[in-house]
Design an enzyme around this catalytic site. Structure first.
Site, short mmCIF file in Angstrom:
data_model
loop_
_atom_site.label_atom_id
_atom_site.label_comp_id
_atom_site.label_asym_id
_atom_site.label_seq_id
_atom_site.Cartn_x
_atom_site.Cartn_y
_atom_site.Cartn_z
N HIS A 63 3.12 5.11 9.58
CA HIS A 63 3.76 5.45 8.31
C HIS A 63 2.73 5.42 7.20
CE1 HIS A 63 3.90 1.05 8.25
NE2 HIS A 63 4.37 1.05 7.01
N HIS A 65 2.28 3.79 4.38
CA HIS A 65 1.87 2.63 3.57
C HIS A 65 0.38 2.35 3.76
CE1 HIS A 65 6.21 0.97 2.97
NE2 HIS A 65 5.83 1.78 2.01
N ASP A 67 -1.55 -0.19 3.97
CA ASP A 67 -2.11 -1.14 4.94
C ASP A 67 -2.14 -0.55 6.35
OD1 ASP A 67 0.74 -1.38 4.76
OD2 ASP A 67 0.69 -3.28 5.83
N HIS A 68 -1.63 0.68 6.51
CA HIS A 68 -1.65 1.33 7.81
C HIS A 68 -2.51 2.60 7.82
CE1 HIS A 68 1.61 -1.16 9.55
NE2 HIS A 68 1.79 -1.39 8.26
N ASP A 212 6.04 -0.49 10.93
CA ASP A 212 6.89 -1.43 10.19
C ASP A 212 8.35 -1.03 10.39
OD1 ASP A 212 4.53 -2.47 9.43
OD2 ASP A 212 4.75 -2.10 7.28
N HIS A 271 1.17 -8.10 12.60
CA HIS A 271 1.54 -7.77 11.23
C HIS A 271 2.15 -9.00 10.54
CE1 HIS A 271 3.63 -5.45 7.97
NE2 HIS A 271 2.67 -4.58 8.16
ZN LIG Z 1 2.64 -2.85 6.90
ZN LIG Z 2 5.09 -0.54 5.60
#
Ligand SMILES: [Zn+2]
Ligand SMILES: [Zn+2]
Length: 325
Positions: A63, A65, A67-68, A212, A271
């Site tokens: 996805h 976001h 942090d990914h 997530d 995570h």
């Molecule tokens: Zn995340």
């Molecule tokens: Zn996320």
């Protein structure tokens, strides 16, 4: 058969001990490998884990976001500076393609290799990446569209049928070797087809890597034949209750209850929110999983390495901090 190297196991922000999401998957002793998510700093982790960008065959982004995915552009640029020519398959939400296009345009990035972009939303049947591995995708539930990726590794072992070879009186040595390699041979004026003297045994194993997600049960159908699930456990339940449902993450309890309900064989939790990065925090996540799930599980640390064999058995190969060669 499937090997997993955790390059980042932190939720949201990196800490000194854990980087943001990144997971390397090696398969069937191939040099090629697959990257799931590329948080900022993933290319340093790739170097430390002694993985080569030249052999990176596919990248799957769960996805959008940061942090990914914030490490994706730098990683693709570095692969270009290493004079990569082979294409990379990039499976991701369509926004990632737009981001890549404007990054190339605004930062004058000219990649010397093609990117085969696949909008994950269109991946409705498994993609056969090569002879050994296929990838599929499953909808999750998060603040933005999020996916889990399934990886099915298939390996065919070829054994000589010794009984038949002895009946045909074919002498051991080069002829046996040729047959084993799949070549047909001539013997006593007769054509011997390798397929007639080989016993082929095809085995496969399937693992799912979640993005997530605050509804693990969405993976119920996908997990029917799964030997391993890798899933986020961002919080313990008591902290999730305090934080509230807003961030749309799973607690250790939620994932453990789901794993127990489907009699999952192997679980790796990852995570973790930064509040769990010390030994006590990891312990609290582990205790909560153990309370609700009775299968085999691990809590991933950066640079942990696990192997899932063709019988679906999971073992930990390396644990903890960057290893010395
Ligand atoms: Zn995340
Ligand atoms: Zn996320």
């Amino acid at each position: 058969m499937l090997q997993f190297t955790f390059l980042g196991t932190s939720s949201g922000v990196p800490t000194l001990t854990r980087n943001v999401s990144g997971l390397a998957i090696n398969y069937c002793k191939s040099k090629d490998w697959i990257l799931v998510d590329a948080g900022e700093g993933t290319q340093h982790r790739i170097q430390q884990a002694k993985l080569s960008l030249q052999h990176l065959k596919a990248i799957c982004i769960t996805h959008v976001h940061g942090d990914h995915c914030y490490g994706l552009m730098g990683l693709l640029a570095s692969a270009g500076m290493n004079a990569r020519k082979d294409p990379i398959t990039l499976i991701a939400p369509k926004e990632i393609q737009q981001w890549l296009e404007v990054t190339c345009q605004f930062t004058e990035l000219f990649l010397p290799y093609p990117i085969h972009f696949i909008d994950v939303n269109t991946l409705t049947s498994p993609l056969q990446l090569d002879a050994h591995i296929s990838i599929d995708a499953h909808h999750l539930h998060h603040r933005v569209t999020s996916y889990a990726y399934g990886f099915k590794a298939t390996q065919t072992q070829r054994k000589l049928n010794i009984e038949v070879l002895n009946q045909l009186k074919i002498p051991k040595g080069k002829l046996w070797g040729d047959l084993q390699q799949g070549q047909n041979i001539e013997w006593n004026g007769q054509s011997i087809l390798s397929q007639d003297v080989l016993i082929q045994n095809t085995q496969s194993v399937y693992a799912i890597v979640g993005g997530d997600n605050d509804q693990p049960e969405l993976l119920s159908n996908a997990c029917q034949d799964v030997a391993l699930l890798i899933h986020e456990t961002t919080y313990t339940q008591s902290i999730l209750d305090k934080v509230g449902a807003g961030p749309m993450h799973s607690s250790a309890k939620m994932v453990a209850e789901f794993a127990e309900s489907i009699q999952l064989s192997n679980l790796i939790a990852t995570h973790l929110s930064a509040r769990y990065h010390d030994a006590q925090g990891v312990q609290s996540i582990g205790d909560e999983i153990a309370q609700y799930y009775h299968g085999n599980f691990y809590i991933a640390d950066d640079f942990d390495q696990y192997e899932l064999n063709m019988h679906g058995e999971l073992t930990q190969l390396r644990s903890g901090k960057p290893w010395e060669k």
